[in-house]
Design a protein around this motif. Structure first.
Motif, PDB file in Angstrom:
ATOM      1  N   UNK A  20     -37.978  76.635  24.684  1.00 24.43           N
ATOM      2  CA  UNK A  20     -36.840  77.029  23.851  1.00 24.43           C
ATOM      3  C   UNK A  20     -36.860  78.545  23.661  1.00 24.43           C
ATOM      4  N   UNK A  21     -35.693  79.137  23.385  1.00 27.52           N
ATOM      5  CA  UNK A  21     -35.680  80.580  23.122  1.00 27.52           C
ATOM      6  C   UNK A  21     -36.632  80.936  21.974  1.00 27.52           C
ATOM      7  N   UNK A  22     -37.266  82.088  22.086  1.00 25.34           N
ATOM      8  CA  UNK A  22     -38.186  82.573  21.055  1.00 25.34           C
ATOM      9  C   UNK A  22     -37.384  82.812  19.767  1.00 25.34           C
ATOM     10  N   UNK A  23     -37.865  82.254  18.674  1.00 20.29           N
ATOM     11  CA  UNK A  23     -37.180  82.444  17.389  1.00 20.29           C
ATOM     12  C   UNK A  23     -38.082  83.212  16.429  1.00 20.29           C
ATOM     13  N   UNK A  24     -37.472  83.809  15.437  1.00 20.69           N
ATOM     14  CA  UNK A  24     -38.248  84.519  14.421  1.00 20.69           C
ATOM     15  C   UNK A  24     -39.108  83.552  13.624  1.00 20.69           C
ATOM     16  N   UNK A  60     -48.894  84.255  22.393  1.00 20.81           N
ATOM     17  CA  UNK A  60     -47.942  83.140  22.343  1.00 20.81           C
ATOM     18  C   UNK A  60     -47.396  82.880  23.741  1.00 20.81           C
ATOM     19  N   UNK A  61     -47.047  83.945  24.435  1.00 21.80           N
ATOM     20  CA  UNK A  61     -46.499  83.801  25.792  1.00 21.80           C
ATOM     21  C   UNK A  61     -47.598  83.334  26.746  1.00 21.80           C
ATOM     22  N   UNK A  62     -48.817  83.820  26.548  1.00 27.94           N
ATOM     23  CA  UNK A  62     -49.936  83.324  27.350  1.00 27.94           C
ATOM     24  C   UNK A  62     -50.136  81.830  27.117  1.00 27.94           C
ATOM     25  N   UNK A  63     -50.004  81.403  25.867  1.00 28.95           N
ATOM     26  CA  UNK A  63     -50.120  79.979  25.556  1.00 28.95           C
ATOM     27  C   UNK A  63     -49.075  79.151  26.282  1.00 28.95           C
ATOM     28  N   UNK A  64     -47.876  79.679  26.393  1.00 30.62           N
ATOM     29  CA  UNK A  64     -46.817  78.985  27.132  1.00 30.62           C
ATOM     30  C   UNK A  64     -47.193  78.875  28.609  1.00 30.62           C
ATOM     31  N   UNK A  91     -37.372  88.176  20.491  1.00 28.63           N
ATOM     32  CA  UNK A  91     -36.691  86.996  19.956  1.00 28.63           C
ATOM     33  C   UNK A  91     -35.390  86.749  20.715  1.00 28.63           C
ATOM     34  N   UNK A  92     -35.104  85.497  20.972  1.00 33.02           N
ATOM     35  CA  UNK A  92     -33.897  85.119  21.710  1.00 33.02           C
ATOM     36  C   UNK A  92     -34.130  84.897  23.193  1.00 33.02           C
ATOM     37  N   UNK A  93     -35.196  85.472  23.733  1.00 28.48           N
ATOM     38  CA  UNK A  93     -35.473  85.268  25.152  1.00 28.48           C
ATOM     39  C   UNK A  93     -36.010  83.855  25.386  1.00 28.48           C
ATOM     40  N   UNK A  94     -35.583  83.264  26.483  1.00 24.93           N
ATOM     41  CA  UNK A  94     -36.098  81.951  26.870  1.00 24.93           C
ATOM     42  C   UNK A  94     -37.113  82.148  27.996  1.00 24.93           C
ATOM     43  N   UNK A  95     -38.254  81.516  27.824  1.00 22.11           N
ATOM     44  CA  UNK A  95     -39.332  81.649  28.801  1.00 22.11           C
ATOM     45  C   UNK A  95     -39.347  80.424  29.717  1.00 22.11           C
ATOM     46  N   UNK A  96     -39.491  80.690  31.002  1.00 20.53           N
ATOM     47  CA  UNK A  96     -39.648  79.658  32.025  1.00 20.53           C
ATOM     48  C   UNK A  96     -41.021  79.883  32.650  1.00 20.53           C
ATOM     49  N   UNK A 110     -59.084  74.776  43.971  1.00 13.48           N
ATOM     50  CA  UNK A 110     -57.793  75.380  44.299  1.00 13.48           C
ATOM     51  C   UNK A 110     -57.589  76.598  43.407  1.00 13.48           C
ATOM     52  N   UNK A 111     -56.859  77.551  43.935  1.00 12.78           N
ATOM     53  CA  UNK A 111     -56.453  78.742  43.187  1.00 12.78           C
ATOM     54  C   UNK A 111     -54.931  78.674  43.076  1.00 12.78           C
ATOM     55  N   UNK A 112     -54.447  78.890  41.877  1.00  8.93           N
ATOM     56  CA  UNK A 112     -53.003  78.858  41.663  1.00  8.93           C
ATOM     57  C   UNK A 112     -52.541  80.086  40.914  1.00  8.93           C
ATOM     58  N   UNK A 113     -51.240  80.283  40.928  1.00 10.68           N
ATOM     59  CA  UNK A 113     -50.661  81.374  40.153  1.00 10.68           C
ATOM     60  C   UNK A 113     -49.693  80.786  39.142  1.00 10.68           C
ATOM     61  N   UNK A 114     -49.567  81.482  38.035  1.00  7.95           N
ATOM     62  CA  UNK A 114     -48.642  81.090  36.980  1.00  7.95           C
ATOM     63  C   UNK A 114     -47.937  82.343  36.492  1.00  7.95           C
ATOM     64  N   UNK A 115     -46.664  82.201  36.169  1.00  6.10           N
ATOM     65  CA  UNK A 115     -45.892  83.323  35.627  1.00  6.10           C
ATOM     66  C   UNK A 115     -44.999  82.804  34.515  1.00  6.10           C
ATOM     67  N   UNK A 116     -44.890  83.608  33.464  1.00  7.46           N
ATOM     68  CA  UNK A 116     -43.928  83.354  32.398  1.00  7.46           C
ATOM     69  C   UNK A 116     -42.816  84.373  32.586  1.00  7.46           C
ATOM     70  N   UNK A 117     -41.615  83.889  32.872  1.00  5.96           N
ATOM     71  CA  UNK A 117     -40.484  84.768  33.162  1.00  5.96           C
ATOM     72  C   UNK A 117     -39.330  84.440  32.216  1.00  5.96           C
ATOM     73  N   UNK A 118     -38.456  85.418  31.989  1.00  6.45           N
ATOM     74  CA  UNK A 118     -37.278  85.156  31.176  1.00  6.45           C
ATOM     75  C   UNK A 118     -36.107  84.748  32.072  1.00  6.45           C
ATOM     76  N   UNK A 119     -34.938  84.541  31.465  1.00  4.76           N
ATOM     77  CA  UNK A 119     -33.757  84.106  32.226  1.00  4.76           C
ATOM     78  C   UNK A 119     -33.359  85.072  33.327  1.00  4.76           C
ATOM     79  N   UNK A 120     -33.669  86.354  33.144  1.00  3.99           N
ATOM     80  CA  UNK A 120     -33.318  87.368  34.147  1.00  3.99           C
ATOM     81  C   UNK A 120     -34.373  87.505  35.229  1.00  3.99           C
ATOM     82  N   UNK A 121     -35.446  86.741  35.121  1.00  2.58           N
ATOM     83  CA  UNK A 121     -36.510  86.800  36.120  1.00  2.58           C
ATOM     84  C   UNK A 121     -37.564  87.858  35.849  1.00  2.58           C
ATOM     85  N   UNK A 122     -37.499  88.541  34.693  1.00  2.60           N
ATOM     86  CA  UNK A 122     -38.535  89.517  34.341  1.00  2.60           C
ATOM     87  C   UNK A 122     -39.839  88.782  34.075  1.00  2.60           C
ATOM     88  N   UNK A 123     -40.905  89.213  34.731  1.00  4.18           N
ATOM     89  CA  UNK A 123     -42.208  88.588  34.535  1.00  4.18           C
ATOM     90  C   UNK A 123     -42.845  89.181  33.286  1.00  4.18           C
TER      91      UNK A 123
END
Length: 140
Positions: A20-24, A60-64, A91-96, A110-123
């Motif tokens: 969900x979008x980050x809220x205050x 928080x974003x690392x936790x996601x 606040x308001x950004x949605x993380x994928x 196995x080795x994997x990669x993970x990224x938390x990105x917003x709607x615009x694709x910013x990592x």
């Protein structure tokens, strides 16, 4: 959920975890849960004086991102997760949370990669994880 080494397809993406979008309110709750009461995360005037506005806690974003990893692979198989914080989250950004296995190595690892990105694709957070999976040959 990925369990067996033999089922790993390198470079095949995992299902996206949409948060969900980050809220205050979320930031205040996270401050209480984590003990990180830096006013940069909750007080508008402090964020404005810093020139950024209120920003989300990096952890928080690392936790996601970590939640994404444990959605794809059971936590008991995860051996390590290492991340880098790349951009502020507001606040308001949605993380994928996106990721994939990038390498198979010996002993069912196995080795994997993970990224938390917003709607615009910013990592916002980028990381690498290692897991030791089961072998179909050795399980019953």
């Amino acid at each position: 959920m990925l369990k067996y080494y033999e089922d790993v397809i390198v470079d095949s993406p995992f299902p996206v975890l949409k948060k969900d979008p980050i809220s205050r309110v979320q930031l205040v709750k996270y401050a209480g849960a984590s003990g990180d009461f830096n006013p940069l995360h909750t007080v508008e005037e402090v964020g404005q004086s810093a020139g950024s506005g209120i920003i989300a806690h990096g952890m928080l974003i690392m936790g996601m991102a970590s939640q994404g990893v444990t959605t794809w692979i059971e936590r008991k198989y995860i051996e390590s997760i290492r991340v880098r914080f790349l951009k502020m989250t507001f606040p308001g950004e949605q993380i994928h949370v996106i990721g994939k296995i990038i390498k198979k190595i010996e002993n069912n690892r196995v080795i994997g990669e993970v990224k938390a990105v917003n709607d615009e694709g910013e990592v916002k957070v980028s990381g690498v994880f290692e897991a030791m999976l089961l072998s179909k040959d050795k399980e019953g």
